[in-house]
Design a protein around this motif. Structure first.
Motif, mmCIF file in Angstrom:
data_model
loop_
_atom_site.group_PDB
_atom_site.id
_atom_site.type_symbol
_atom_site.label_atom_id
_atom_site.label_comp_id
_atom_site.label_asym_id
_atom_site.label_seq_id
_atom_site.Cartn_x
_atom_site.Cartn_y
_atom_site.Cartn_z
ATOM 1 N N ASP A 1 64.531 48.766 41.235
ATOM 2 C CA ASP A 1 65.712 49.302 40.558
ATOM 3 C C ASP A 1 65.798 50.826 40.627
ATOM 4 O OD1 ASP A 1 66.537 46.721 39.770
ATOM 5 O OD2 ASP A 1 65.132 46.779 38.086
ATOM 6 N N ALA A 2 64.811 51.458 41.257
ATOM 7 C CA ALA A 2 64.831 52.925 41.384
ATOM 8 C C ALA A 2 66.058 53.343 42.189
ATOM 9 C CB ALA A 2 63.558 53.410 42.071
ATOM 10 N N LEU A 3 66.723 54.357 41.723
ATOM 11 C CA LEU A 3 67.910 54.856 42.419
ATOM 12 C C LEU A 3 67.516 55.497 43.737
ATOM 13 C CD1 LEU A 3 69.763 56.513 39.410
ATOM 14 C CD2 LEU A 3 70.175 54.252 40.409
ATOM 15 N N ASP A 4 68.364 55.317 44.744
ATOM 16 C CA ASP A 4 68.081 55.873 46.068
ATOM 17 C C ASP A 4 67.870 57.377 46.016
ATOM 18 O OD1 ASP A 4 68.299 53.341 47.133
ATOM 19 O OD2 ASP A 4 70.369 53.611 47.798
ATOM 20 N N GLN A 5 68.674 58.086 45.243
ATOM 21 C CA GLN A 5 68.536 59.537 45.141
ATOM 22 C C GLN A 5 67.187 59.917 44.543
ATOM 23 O OE1 GLN A 5 70.843 62.059 46.218
ATOM 24 N NE2 GLN A 5 68.934 63.184 45.973
ATOM 25 N N ASP A 6 66.745 59.167 43.525
ATOM 26 C CA ASP A 6 65.447 59.440 42.906
ATOM 27 C C ASP A 6 64.310 59.207 43.891
ATOM 28 O OD1 ASP A 6 66.725 60.086 40.537
ATOM 29 O OD2 ASP A 6 66.386 58.112 39.618
#
Length: 74
Positions: A40-45
């Motif tokens: 679920d980690a955001l791509d930007q993060d």
């Protein structure tokens, strides 16, 4: 029956330019893979973390890949 999709832990693959081979003149590319990243980690993060990790390297970062996999079941 409907297919149930379960997200697995993601991976992160960083590819580095490690110069040229003296004998062949071909580029040397090495990679480093990290596991157990939240799916679920955001791509930007994920990208931001990758650039921080790569800043600790002396080689040039070529690419960042987030590897997502799913398990399918009934």
């Amino acid at each position: 029956m409907a297919v149930v999709v379960t997200k697995n832990l993601s991976g992160l693959k960083l590819r580095y330019d490690c110069g040229k081979d003296d004998e062949t003149g071909k580029s040397i590319v090495k990679s480093k893979t990290y596991a157990n990243i939240s799916p679920d980690a955001l791509d930007q993060d994920v990208y931001d973390v990758a650039t921080i990790i790569s800043s600790l390297q002396s080689n040039t970062l070529l690419s960042v890949s987030k590897i997502d996999t799913n398990t399918l079941s009934e």
